[in-house]
Design an enzyme around this catalytic site. Structure first.
Site, PDB file in Angstrom:
ATOM      1  N   HIS A  61       4.051   8.401  -3.540  1.00 53.95           N
ATOM      2  CA  HIS A  61       3.628   6.976  -3.814  1.00 53.95           C
ATOM      3  C   HIS A  61       2.150   6.732  -3.468  1.00 53.95           C
ATOM      4  O   HIS A  61       1.456   5.843  -4.066  1.00 53.95           O
ATOM      5  CB  HIS A  61       4.500   6.042  -2.767  1.00 53.95           C
ATOM      6  CG  HIS A  61       5.886   5.937  -2.720  1.00 53.95           C
ATOM      7  ND1 HIS A  61       6.666   5.607  -3.954  1.00 53.95           N
ATOM      8  CD2 HIS A  61       6.955   6.774  -1.972  1.00 53.95           C
ATOM      9  CE1 HIS A  61       8.104   5.796  -3.756  1.00 53.95           C
ATOM     10  NE2 HIS A  61       8.198   6.291  -2.515  1.00 53.95           N
ATOM     11  N   HIS A  91      -4.185   5.634   4.182  1.00 49.33           N
ATOM     12  CA  HIS A  91      -3.779   6.261   2.837  1.00 49.33           C
ATOM     13  C   HIS A  91      -4.451   5.375   1.874  1.00 49.33           C
ATOM     14  O   HIS A  91      -5.229   4.449   2.360  1.00 49.33           O
ATOM     15  CB  HIS A  91      -2.124   5.844   2.749  1.00 49.33           C
ATOM     16  CG  HIS A  91      -1.670   4.694   2.871  1.00 49.33           C
ATOM     17  ND1 HIS A  91      -1.218   3.925   4.315  1.00 49.33           N
ATOM     18  CD2 HIS A  91      -1.544   3.470   1.925  1.00 49.33           C
ATOM     19  CE1 HIS A  91      -0.944   2.774   4.121  1.00 49.33           C
ATOM     20  NE2 HIS A  91      -0.953   2.329   2.818  1.00 49.33           N
ATOM     21  N   HIS A  93      -4.783   3.048  -1.954  1.00 40.80           N
ATOM     22  CA  HIS A  93      -4.145   2.338  -3.326  1.00 40.80           C
ATOM     23  C   HIS A  93      -5.048   2.195  -4.257  1.00 40.80           C
ATOM     24  O   HIS A  93      -6.255   2.073  -3.994  1.00 40.80           O
ATOM     25  CB  HIS A  93      -3.756   1.080  -2.768  1.00 40.80           C
ATOM     26  CG  HIS A  93      -2.459   1.074  -1.450  1.00 40.80           C
ATOM     27  ND1 HIS A  93      -1.185   1.180  -2.171  1.00 40.80           N
ATOM     28  CD2 HIS A  93      -2.660   1.001  -0.431  1.00 40.80           C
ATOM     29  CE1 HIS A  93      -0.491   0.962  -0.888  1.00 40.80           C
ATOM     30  NE2 HIS A  93      -1.430   1.055   0.117  1.00 40.80           N
ATOM     31  N   HIS A 116      -6.193   1.783   3.479  1.00 41.77           N
ATOM     32  CA  HIS A 116      -5.431   1.429   4.406  1.00 41.77           C
ATOM     33  C   HIS A 116      -5.476   2.451   5.984  1.00 41.77           C
ATOM     34  O   HIS A 116      -5.006   3.432   5.737  1.00 41.77           O
ATOM     35  CB  HIS A 116      -4.198   0.883   4.392  1.00 41.77           C
ATOM     36  CG  HIS A 116      -3.959  -0.153   3.343  1.00 41.77           C
ATOM     37  ND1 HIS A 116      -2.851  -0.535   2.679  1.00 41.77           N
ATOM     38  CD2 HIS A 116      -4.943  -0.994   2.958  1.00 41.77           C
ATOM     39  CE1 HIS A 116      -3.181  -1.402   1.934  1.00 41.77           C
ATOM     40  NE2 HIS A 116      -4.214  -1.871   2.173  1.00 41.77           N
ATOM     41  N   THR A 187       3.039  -3.042   3.015  1.00 39.78           N
ATOM     42  CA  THR A 187       2.873  -3.533   1.842  1.00 39.78           C
ATOM     43  C   THR A 187       4.045  -2.664   0.849  1.00 39.78           C
ATOM     44  O   THR A 187       3.799  -2.643  -0.380  1.00 39.78           O
ATOM     45  CB  THR A 187       1.676  -3.403   1.235  1.00 39.78           C
ATOM     46  OG1 THR A 187       1.155  -1.797   1.012  1.00 39.78           O
ATOM     47  CG2 THR A 187       0.595  -4.363   1.718  1.00 39.78           C
ATOM     48  N   THR A 188       4.913  -1.726   1.605  1.00 36.72           N
ATOM     49  CA  THR A 188       5.734  -0.773   0.904  1.00 36.72           C
ATOM     50  C   THR A 188       7.109  -1.066   1.688  1.00 36.72           C
ATOM     51  O   THR A 188       7.190  -1.613   3.114  1.00 36.72           O
ATOM     52  CB  THR A 188       5.304   0.453   0.967  1.00 36.72           C
ATOM     53  OG1 THR A 188       5.149   0.916   2.292  1.00 36.72           O
ATOM     54  CG2 THR A 188       4.030   0.883   0.048  1.00 36.72           C
TER      55      THR A 188
END
Length: 246
Positions: A61, A91, A93, A116, A187-188
């Site tokens: 992801h 991580h 995005h 993040h 957010t996941t």
């Protein structure tokens, strides 16, 4: 839904099917609706100058780094946070082009990527404090120099490699005294509403070539992850505060 999920809007496990609630993330930051708060209490970053090492993984992801923590833990406190929070991972995005990618939006517009830094409460581990850094296109990419060296090894899902001498301070903007704060969620999936969000108003620069390396990373279906950001969620009854530490 903490097992299989995807960012594909048409997928039966896509964002429209994720858990929801009243205090979800990410959100759009509407500057006209933000409350300003001046303070003498800025966020303190402990051991962010100390080089760390650890595993960096393509989890299908995103690209996520988990530090190998020894005695000098990277921690944050102050700036309105309710306790000391310790870094557990960071991580990224990104999007399929340089005009999209960030999860949070500013006036409805996206930066090309967002970092993040996830911290867990020391006193109350059930709470998280996530520091969000907008990544904007520029000629200088020092913030991602460690990742740039290893992303080519992480194209396949579930692959892991090591990174050394990561200085977290290089991933933060020069101005750490100005940030937006609100209460939200992961957010996941499972999208738990346990997160105090801190989003710096000043972005950090990355290069186009660095962003292209992220877009070559593959998901669990062996498809390039072209975008891995969740659509913005309703603010509902929450307030966004612009904290400026003098």
């Amino acid at each position: 839904m903490t097992g299989h999920w995807s960012y594909c809007d048409d997928d039966e496990c896509g964002p429209n099917r994720w858990p929801t609630g009243q205090h979800q993330s990410p959100i759009n930051i509407d500057l006209g609706e933000v409350e300003r708060k001046d303070t003498h209490d800025g966020i303190k970053f402990v051991n962010y100058d100390h080089p760390i090492q650890g595993d960096i993984v393509n989890n299908g992801h995103s690209v996520q780094m988990t530090p190998e923590l020894r005695s000098e833990h990277p921690e944050i406190y102050g700036g309105g946070l309710d306790q000391v929070y310790r870094l557990v991972q960071y991580h990224f995005h990104w999007g399929e082009n340089d005009n999209e990618g960030s999860e949070h939006t500013l006036g409805g517009l996206r930066y090309p990527a967002e970092l993040h830094l996830v911290h867990q409460g020391v006193e109350d581990p059930g709470k998280l404090a996530v520091v969000g850094v907008f990544l904007q296109l520029g000629k200088e990419g020092k913030a991602l120099s460690n990742e740039e060296r290893v992303l080519g090894k992480l194209c396949n899902p579930e692959t892991v490699t090591r990174v050394e001498n990561v200085r977290l301070s290089e991933k933060l903007p020069a101005n750490k005294r100005s940030f937006w704060r609100y209460e939200g969620s992961l957010t996941t999936p499972p999208c738990s509403e346990i997160v105090t969000w801190t989003i710096f108003t000043e972005p950090v620069t990355v290069t186009h070539d660095q962003l292209e390396l992220f877009r070559q990373v593959q998901d669990i279906e062996k498809r390039p992850i072209k975008k891995n950001y969740r659509p913005t969620q309703n603010l509902n009854d929450r307030k966004i505060v612009h904290i400026v530490a003098n």
